[in-house]
Design an enzyme around this catalytic site. Structure first.
Site, PDB file in Angstrom:
ATOM      1  N   LYS A 140       3.640   9.538   8.674  1.00  0.00           N
ATOM      2  CA  LYS A 140       3.263   8.969   9.974  1.00  0.00           C
ATOM      3  C   LYS A 140       4.117   9.512  11.142  1.00  0.00           C
ATOM      4  O   LYS A 140       3.923  10.640  11.535  1.00  0.00           O
ATOM      5  CB  LYS A 140       3.233   7.451   9.874  1.00  0.00           C
ATOM      6  CG  LYS A 140       2.152   7.043   8.851  1.00  0.00           C
ATOM      7  CD  LYS A 140       1.704   5.616   8.846  1.00  0.00           C
ATOM      8  CE  LYS A 140       0.465   5.516   7.945  1.00  0.00           C
ATOM      9  NZ  LYS A 140       0.481   4.463   6.963  1.00  0.00           N
ATOM     10  N   ASP A 156       9.201   2.810   0.307  1.00  0.00           N
ATOM     11  CA  ASP A 156       8.112   3.516   0.968  1.00  0.00           C
ATOM     12  C   ASP A 156       8.219   3.213   2.456  1.00  0.00           C
ATOM     13  O   ASP A 156       7.800   2.165   2.927  1.00  0.00           O
ATOM     14  CB  ASP A 156       6.764   3.069   0.406  1.00  0.00           C
ATOM     15  CG  ASP A 156       5.612   3.867   1.008  1.00  0.00           C
ATOM     16  OD1 ASP A 156       5.855   4.605   1.996  1.00  0.00           O
ATOM     17  OD2 ASP A 156       4.480   3.742   0.510  1.00  0.00           O
ATOM     18  N   TYR A 179       0.855  -1.187   0.000  1.00  0.00           N
ATOM     19  CA  TYR A 179       0.000   0.000   0.000  1.00  0.00           C
ATOM     20  C   TYR A 179       0.888   1.232   0.000  1.00  0.00           C
ATOM     21  O   TYR A 179       1.829   1.331   0.795  1.00  0.00           O
ATOM     22  CB  TYR A 179      -0.927   0.031   1.220  1.00  0.00           C
ATOM     23  CG  TYR A 179      -1.845   1.241   1.216  1.00  0.00           C
ATOM     24  CD1 TYR A 179      -2.878   1.355   0.291  1.00  0.00           C
ATOM     25  CD2 TYR A 179      -1.654   2.271   2.131  1.00  0.00           C
ATOM     26  CE1 TYR A 179      -3.706   2.471   0.276  1.00  0.00           C
ATOM     27  CE2 TYR A 179      -2.482   3.392   2.129  1.00  0.00           C
ATOM     28  CZ  TYR A 179      -3.507   3.486   1.197  1.00  0.00           C
ATOM     29  OH  TYR A 179      -4.327   4.593   1.193  1.00  0.00           O
TER      30      TYR A 179
HETATM   31  C1  LIG Z   1       0.012   4.967   5.517  1.00  0.00           C
HETATM   32  C2  LIG Z   1       0.854   4.669   4.350  1.00  0.00           C
HETATM   33  C3  LIG Z   1       0.813   5.461   3.191  1.00  0.00           C
HETATM   34  C4  LIG Z   1      -0.168   6.573   3.005  1.00  0.00           C
HETATM   35  O1  LIG Z   1       0.026   7.616   3.895  1.00  0.00           O
HETATM   36  P1  LIG Z   1      -1.193   8.652   4.155  1.00  0.00           P
HETATM   37  O2  LIG Z   1      -0.604   9.649   5.093  1.00  0.00           O
HETATM   38  O3  LIG Z   1      -2.312   7.835   4.726  1.00  0.00           O
HETATM   39  O4  LIG Z   1      -1.545   9.241   2.847  1.00  0.00           O
HETATM   40  C5  LIG Z   1       1.705   5.182   2.176  1.00  0.00           C
HETATM   41  N1  LIG Z   1       2.568   4.170   2.277  1.00  0.00           N
HETATM   42  C6  LIG Z   1       2.639   3.387   3.363  1.00  0.00           C
HETATM   43  C7  LIG Z   1       3.652   2.298   3.428  1.00  0.00           C
HETATM   44  C8  LIG Z   1       1.771   3.592   4.431  1.00  0.00           C
HETATM   45  O5  LIG Z   1       1.823   2.779   5.492  1.00  0.00           O
END
Ligand SMILES: *Cc1c(COP(=O)(O)O)cnc(C)c1O
Length: 434
Positions: free
Chosen positions: A268, A240, A145
């Site tokens: 985050k 990511d 994701y």
């Molecule tokens: C949470 C998350 C996202 C998206 O971040 P948002 O602040 O919700 O847009 C992208 N990549 C990873 C790995 C995530 O855990």
């Protein structure tokens, strides 16, 4: 069960004016059923809902709250910043400080662009990779994701070909067609994709430890193998680290696994509970972004001073001596306790617990879970039973088996023992009913 009358009333009201009563789909409890508690406040590892029920929180805001809720130093920093004004649309010192902290923390980052969410960081990373290489295609793992940008809302097409198809209405086929899907932890599939589309792959994006199909660890040599593949094909390796950054270690997965991506995305924890994302890499690479380079990117609220203050205060706490060691100890203890509870309930051969530092997932499947296919073999009914039994016992878990749950530095020994006791009871119910 404790009363949830106020949450029920709030949900009814919410459903009138918010789509599905929520502002992000997983909060709606679709996978487990029932009424989500509306949260009134949090302090440390404890949440209090609108009806006054208390919960030990393992959602942690879906990742950011590694210090727990309403941490004194973070609150003080936010309060101080608020009094100086909320937003200027002009450079501020706090942005420089947070950028310096990120560059110092992450082995593969010299320069960053700060944004307001993980999604935005990924959008920028993809555009940068494409702008720098002059290529269009992005390789992505199935079940990875990366936020909700069009190119990432893609699932594997049918047949042998790995070309993506939209996984949501509204995503144009064209946006999905440039995304190539490969299973997580499958180096030869990634190699085959690179061969098949030689000269067309701008980059490969991967969660170095997957957290959004539930926690799935990279196999021995997987990340290193991706590094070598990308080098061989002139493609950008994008880690990511929106979830893993500052979570697995201060320097993220790239520090733990010793693999340097070209581009890193963060979010985050970096915002300490405020909306912050970042994309970073080598200075020469990052300089392709506007205003130095031609790759366009912008944001009215980017580098917002209040968010910067929250992030800076959070990162300062993470650098305390022994911070990650004690979090690791507590996490290992909780994981062992959950496995013992499963064994006591006779579920030892029906569960698989994956853990990387303070992020973990308990899958109701024998496992091993090394990719999305194995994760989705998990039993949804067993999870729903477990989830509701835990919630009734005052333990707040993510309402989906395909999410990581997080330990924070605010969880006490008492919290952990109470959680293990609750799990023993909950697993007993699972054993009896499913
Ligand atoms: C949470 C998350 C996202 C998206 O971040 P948002 O602040 O919700 O847009 C992208 N990549 C990873 C790995 C995530 O855990």
């Amino acid at each position: 069960m404790a009363s949830n009358r106020k949450s029920e009333t709030l949900l009814t009201k919410a459903n009138r004016v918010l789509v599905g009563g929520v502002n992000s789909p997983v909060r709606a409890f679709a996978a487990v059923g029932g009424v989500p508690p509306f949260i009134a406040k949090g302090k440390g590892a404890t949440l209090t809902d609108a009806d006054g029920n208390h919960y030990i929180d393992y959602v942690g805001g879906y990742g950011p709250m590694i210090l727990g809720h309403a941490h004194e130093r973070v609150m003080t920093a936010i309060t101080k910043a608020v009094h100086k004004g909320a937003s200027f649309g002009a450079p501020t010192e706090s942005e420089v400080k947070l950028a310096e902290a990120v560059a110092e923390a992450m082995p593969a980052i010299e320069a960053v662009r700060l944004v307001s969410s993980g999604t935005e960081a990924v959008m920028t990373a993809l555009r940068l990779a494409r702008g720098v290489t002059g290529r269009a295609k992005i390789v992505k793992t199935v079940g990875g994701y990366h936020g909700h940008a069009d190119a990432m809302l893609v699932s594997a097409g049918s047949g042998a070909l790995t070309l993506g198809v939209p996984s949501s209405p509204g995503v144009p086929a064209g946006a999905a067609a440039d995304t190539v899907l490969v299973p997580y932890n499958d180096l030869s599939a990634a190699a085959a994709a690179m061969e098949q589309f030689a000269g067309q792959i701008a980059g490969m994006i991967v969660e170095p430890v997957a957290g959004n199909m539930g926690v799935v660890l990279p196999g021995e040599g997987y990340l290193q193998g991706l590094r070598e593949l990308c080098d061989a094909h002139g493609a950008m390796l994008i880690f990511d680290e929106v979830m893993t950054g500052f979570r697995l270690a201060y320097g993220g997965a790239q520090q733990v696994y010793g693999v340097r991506p070209d581009i890193t995305t963060l979010g985050k924890i970096l915002g300490g509970g405020m909306p912050v994302g970042a994309v970073g890499g080598r200075r020469t690479l990052m300089n392709h972004l506007a205003p130095v380079g031609p790759v366009y990117q912008a944001g009215t609220l980017s580098g917002n001073p209040i968010a910067m203050a929250a992030g800076l205060a959070t990162l300062a706490e993470l650098q305390a001596e022994g911070f990650y060691e004690s979090l690791e100890q507590a996490s290992a203890q909780l994981a062992q306790g959950l496995l013992d509870a499963a064994r006591a309930a006779g579920l030892a051969d029906r569960v698989c617990l994956n853990r990387a530092a303070s992020m973990m997932t308990l899958f109701f499947t024998p496992g091993p879970v090394r990719d999305h296919a194995a994760a989705t073999a998990a039993d949804p009914a067993a999870f729903a039973t477990y989830f509701h039994a835990m919630l009734d016992a005052g333990v707040y878990l993510p309402p989906s088996q395909y999410e990581a749950f997080f330990l924070s530095a605010a969880h006490t020994q008492d919290d952990i023992h109470r959680t293990i006791d609750a799990a023993q009871h909950a697993m007993g119910l699972v054993a009896k009913t499913t």
